[in-house]
Design an enzyme around this catalytic site. Structure first.
Site, PDB file in Angstrom:
ATOM      1  N   ASP A  50      -6.060  -0.570  -2.398  1.00  0.00           N
ATOM      2  CA  ASP A  50      -6.690  -1.278  -3.263  1.00  0.00           C
ATOM      3  C   ASP A  50      -7.535  -1.957  -2.173  1.00  0.00           C
ATOM      4  O   ASP A  50      -8.351  -1.915  -1.285  1.00  0.00           O
ATOM      5  CB  ASP A  50      -5.657  -2.732  -3.461  1.00  0.00           C
ATOM      6  CG  ASP A  50      -5.989  -3.438  -2.203  1.00  0.00           C
ATOM      7  OD1 ASP A  50      -5.869  -2.980  -1.290  1.00  0.00           O
ATOM      8  OD2 ASP A  50      -5.709  -4.982  -2.396  1.00  0.00           O
TER       9      ASP A  50
ATOM     10  N   ARG B 147      -5.101   0.330  -7.015  1.00  0.00           N
ATOM     11  CA  ARG B 147      -3.921   0.804  -6.559  1.00  0.00           C
ATOM     12  C   ARG B 147      -3.029   2.113  -6.975  1.00  0.00           C
ATOM     13  O   ARG B 147      -2.484   3.366  -7.149  1.00  0.00           O
ATOM     14  CB  ARG B 147      -2.802   0.006  -6.290  1.00  0.00           C
ATOM     15  CG  ARG B 147      -3.255  -1.092  -5.164  1.00  0.00           C
ATOM     16  CD  ARG B 147      -1.840  -1.731  -4.957  1.00  0.00           C
ATOM     17  NE  ARG B 147      -1.892  -3.302  -4.436  1.00  0.00           N
ATOM     18  CZ  ARG B 147      -2.008  -3.401  -3.366  1.00  0.00           C
ATOM     19  NH1 ARG B 147      -2.523  -1.908  -2.294  1.00  0.00           N
ATOM     20  NH2 ARG B 147      -1.932  -4.144  -2.373  1.00  0.00           N
TER      21      ARG B 147
ATOM     22  N   GLU C 177       3.835   3.766   6.079  1.00  0.00           N
ATOM     23  CA  GLU C 177       1.836   3.371   6.403  1.00  0.00           C
ATOM     24  C   GLU C 177       1.177   4.064   5.317  1.00  0.00           C
ATOM     25  O   GLU C 177       1.673   5.466   5.421  1.00  0.00           O
ATOM     26  CB  GLU C 177       1.799   2.996   7.517  1.00  0.00           C
ATOM     27  CG  GLU C 177       1.742   1.844   7.714  1.00  0.00           C
ATOM     28  CD  GLU C 177       1.196   0.650   7.510  1.00  0.00           C
ATOM     29  OE1 GLU C 177       0.752   0.269   5.980  1.00  0.00           O
ATOM     30  OE2 GLU C 177       1.114  -0.298   7.856  1.00  0.00           O
ATOM     31  N   ASP C 178       0.215   3.364   4.623  1.00  0.00           N
ATOM     32  CA  ASP C 178      -0.539   4.136   3.248  1.00  0.00           C
ATOM     33  C   ASP C 178      -1.056   4.404   4.533  1.00  0.00           C
ATOM     34  O   ASP C 178      -2.561   5.938   4.058  1.00  0.00           O
ATOM     35  CB  ASP C 178      -0.641   3.047   2.329  1.00  0.00           C
ATOM     36  CG  ASP C 178      -1.376   1.644   3.232  1.00  0.00           C
ATOM     37  OD1 ASP C 178      -1.174   1.361   4.509  1.00  0.00           O
ATOM     38  OD2 ASP C 178      -2.049   0.991   2.171  1.00  0.00           O
TER      39      ASP C 178
ATOM     40  N   LYS D 128      -7.247   6.216  10.276  1.00  0.00           N
ATOM     41  CA  LYS D 128      -8.287   6.241  10.797  1.00  0.00           C
ATOM     42  C   LYS D 128      -8.694   5.980  12.285  1.00  0.00           C
ATOM     43  O   LYS D 128      -8.429   4.705  12.663  1.00  0.00           O
ATOM     44  CB  LYS D 128      -8.779   5.187   9.393  1.00  0.00           C
ATOM     45  CG  LYS D 128      -9.703   5.103   9.242  1.00  0.00           C
ATOM     46  CD  LYS D 128     -10.133   3.477   8.261  1.00  0.00           C
ATOM     47  CE  LYS D 128     -10.057   3.570   7.546  1.00  0.00           C
ATOM     48  NZ  LYS D 128     -10.955   2.103   6.774  1.00  0.00           N
TER      49      LYS D 128
ATOM     50  N   GLY E 170       0.873  -0.968  -0.350  1.00  0.00           N
ATOM     51  CA  GLY E 170       0.067   0.130  -0.019  1.00  0.00           C
ATOM     52  C   GLY E 170       0.351   1.438  -0.246  1.00  0.00           C
ATOM     53  O   GLY E 170       0.448   2.089  -0.457  1.00  0.00           O
TER      54      GLY E 170
ATOM     55  N   ASP F 150      -5.169   1.486  10.464  1.00  0.00           N
ATOM     56  CA  ASP F 150      -6.857   1.241  10.472  1.00  0.00           C
ATOM     57  C   ASP F 150      -7.048   0.399  12.063  1.00  0.00           C
ATOM     58  O   ASP F 150      -6.418   1.249  12.900  1.00  0.00           O
ATOM     59  CB  ASP F 150      -7.488   0.401   9.309  1.00  0.00           C
ATOM     60  CG  ASP F 150      -8.482   0.448   9.103  1.00  0.00           C
ATOM     61  OD1 ASP F 150      -9.358   0.868   9.256  1.00  0.00           O
ATOM     62  OD2 ASP F 150      -8.915  -0.977   9.521  1.00  0.00           O
TER      63      ASP F 150
HETATM   64  P1  IMP Z   1      -4.119  -1.760  10.661  1.00  0.00           P
HETATM   65  O1  IMP Z   1      -6.126  -2.381  10.443  1.00  0.00           O
HETATM   66  O2  IMP Z   1      -3.718  -0.682  10.880  1.00  0.00           O
HETATM   67  O3  IMP Z   1      -3.781  -3.526  10.590  1.00  0.00           O
HETATM   68  O4  IMP Z   1      -3.745  -2.597   8.462  1.00  0.00           O
HETATM   69  C1  IMP Z   1      -3.075  -2.744   7.649  1.00  0.00           C
HETATM   70  C2  IMP Z   1      -3.376  -2.313   6.490  1.00  0.00           C
HETATM   71  O5  IMP Z   1      -4.883  -2.754   6.017  1.00  0.00           O
HETATM   72  C3  IMP Z   1      -3.452  -1.351   6.087  1.00  0.00           C
HETATM   73  O6  IMP Z   1      -1.949  -1.051   5.659  1.00  0.00           O
HETATM   74  C4  IMP Z   1      -4.474  -1.469   4.026  1.00  0.00           C
HETATM   75  O7  IMP Z   1      -2.886  -2.092   3.762  1.00  0.00           O
HETATM   76  C5  IMP Z   1      -4.614  -1.992   4.505  1.00  0.00           C
HETATM   77  N1  IMP Z   1      -5.954  -1.530   5.041  1.00  0.00           N
HETATM   78  C6  IMP Z   1      -6.937  -0.698   5.904  1.00  0.00           C
HETATM   79  N2  IMP Z   1      -7.058   0.094   5.917  1.00  0.00           N
HETATM   80  C7  IMP Z   1      -8.100   0.029   4.122  1.00  0.00           C
HETATM   81  C8  IMP Z   1      -8.652   0.949   3.417  1.00  0.00           C
HETATM   82  O8  IMP Z   1     -10.160   1.590   4.415  1.00  0.00           O
HETATM   83  N3  IMP Z   1      -8.278   0.532   2.098  1.00  0.00           N
HETATM   84  C9  IMP Z   1      -7.646  -0.644   1.901  1.00  0.00           C
HETATM   85  N4  IMP Z   1      -6.876  -0.723   2.523  1.00  0.00           N
HETATM   86  C10 IMP Z   1      -6.866  -0.651   4.013  1.00  0.00           C
END
Ligand code: IMP
Length: 178
Positions: free
Chosen positions: A162, A168, A102-103, A134, A48, A106
């Site tokens: 994505d 992407r 990080e992109d 987020k 990402g 979440d």
């Molecule tokens: P985490 O929930 O913070 O561990 O997020 C892990 C990964 O999930 C991120 O680095 C993104 O690649 C993917 N991700 C989380 N939220 C989104 C979204 O809204 N759109 C696309 N990818 C997401």
């Protein structure tokens, strides 16, 4: 910008390319100040973060290194639980000023599991920079040091992010339509 359909879902325009680029330029200016003379090591998390890290890296006018890693998660033994390992981290981070790119943060689960492994290697400092944050989705605590854009708890895509492998390449960020 108009609505798009990817697979079974409809997405509507959310953040313009010009806004994204502007926020990244602002972050670049801050990092140029904060890391002047420190030769930081950026660790970008694939897939990402590829577009964000590329555009951010171009904004830097200080000495800096970048490497790209993939995080692979697997179920460990009962005592270790859910384990995340970094693939491709071929630079020694000991004593380095490290910034993880990080992109989007979440739930925070990924970084929450991975960061202790980097800490164990004793970097001089360890910070997190993310394009999108987020906070309302957080289930695991993560300290974010640099965040470009805070968004509500909705699924987004584009600019490296994505939906099921697609989207992407889109230059703007779209959000899932209700
Ligand atoms: P985490 O929930 O913070 O561990 O997020 C892990 C990964 O999930 C991120 O680095 C993104 O690649 C993917 N991700 C989380 N939220 C989104 C979204 O809204 N759109 C696309 N990818 C997401």
């Amino acid at each position: 910008m108009s609505a798009i359909k990817l697979k079974d879902k409809q997405f509507v325009p959310f953040i313009a390319e010009s806004t994204i680029i502007h926020k990244i330029q602002e972050l670049g200016a801050v990092l140029n100040k904060d890391y002047d003379g420190k030769c930081p090591l950026f660790i970008a998390i694939l897939n990402g973060a590829f577009m964000f890290s590329s555009d951010l890296f171009k904004e830097l006018n200080i000495e800096a290194e970048i490497c790209f890693i993939k995080l692979a998660s697997y179920k460990g033994t009962q005592s270790t639980g859910h384990v995340i390992t970094a693939i491709g981290l071929d630079i020694d981070v000991t004593g380095r000023h490290v910034i993880v790119l990080e992109d989007i943060v979440d739930t925070g689960k990924t970084l929450h599991s991975f960061l202790p492994q980097l800490h164990n290697q004793q970097p001089a400092s360890l910070k997190i920079a993310t394009l999108l944050n987020k906070p309302d989705a957080r289930t695991h605590p993560v300290q974010i040091d640099y965040s470009c854009i805070t968004i509500p708890n909705k699924f987004v895509l584009g600019y490296g992010l994505d939906y099921d492998g697609l989207g992407r390449n889109i230059r703007e960020i779209y959000q899932l339509s209700e």
